[in-house]
Design a protein around this motif. Sequence first.
Motif, short mmCIF file in Angstrom:
data_model
loop_
_atom_site.label_atom_id
_atom_site.label_comp_id
_atom_site.label_asym_id
_atom_site.label_seq_id
_atom_site.Cartn_x
_atom_site.Cartn_y
_atom_site.Cartn_z
N GLU A 1 0.85 -1.20 0.00
CA GLU A 1 0.00 0.00 0.00
C GLU A 1 0.89 1.25 0.00
O GLU A 1 1.65 1.47 0.94
CB GLU A 1 -0.90 -0.01 1.24
N ASN B 1 -3.06 9.34 -3.52
CA ASN B 1 -3.34 7.96 -3.13
C ASN B 1 -4.15 7.19 -4.16
O ASN B 1 -3.91 6.01 -4.39
CB ASN B 1 -4.03 7.92 -1.77
N GLU B 2 -5.14 7.83 -4.78
CA GLU B 2 -5.98 7.17 -5.78
C GLU B 2 -5.13 6.65 -6.94
O GLU B 2 -5.30 5.52 -7.41
CB GLU B 2 -7.04 8.16 -6.29
N ASN C 1 -1.84 6.09 -6.76
CA ASN C 1 -0.92 5.09 -6.21
C ASN C 1 -1.57 3.72 -6.08
O ASN C 1 -0.92 2.70 -6.21
CB ASN C 1 -0.39 5.54 -4.85
N LYS C 2 -2.86 3.72 -5.81
CA LYS C 2 -3.58 2.46 -5.60
C LYS C 2 -3.86 1.71 -6.90
O LYS C 2 -3.73 0.49 -6.95
CB LYS C 2 -4.91 2.76 -4.87
N GLU D 1 1.35 5.39 -0.13
CA GLU D 1 0.62 6.61 0.20
C GLU D 1 1.44 7.84 -0.15
O GLU D 1 2.67 7.84 -0.03
CB GLU D 1 0.31 6.63 1.70
N GLN D 2 0.72 8.89 -0.51
CA GLN D 2 1.35 10.17 -0.79
C GLN D 2 2.17 10.62 0.42
O GLN D 2 1.74 10.45 1.55
CB GLN D 2 0.26 11.20 -1.11
#
Length: 107
Positions: A2, A33-34, A36-37, A4-5
């Motif tokens: 996972e 985050n969007e 990155n996911k 995260e920014q």
Amino acid sequence: MELEQYQIILVNLDPTVGSEMKKTRPCVIISPNEMNKYMQIIIVAPITSNSKTYPTRVEVSHNKTKGWVVIDQIRSINKQRIVKVLGKLTTKEIKKVKAVIKETYVG
């Protein structure tokens, strides 16, 4: 993994061209985050331990080591370049990084 920014990650930046930052080094995740996911590409800014004071560099401290986030060398990388997650910027460091990004790229 996972992502995260504003996390600090260890990234293998080689191969590079010209004066791009080289080697395996810490980087800060700049992408939201969007992104990155769901995407295989993320946006990072490398961290260097050697820097003069420039308006596009933000001083940070990680693992008791001083460094500078190099906003003038932001780049997109494939997640396969990530070696491991090292930590996260502090709230104060995040505010400074955001301000420098805005000043540098938004004007």
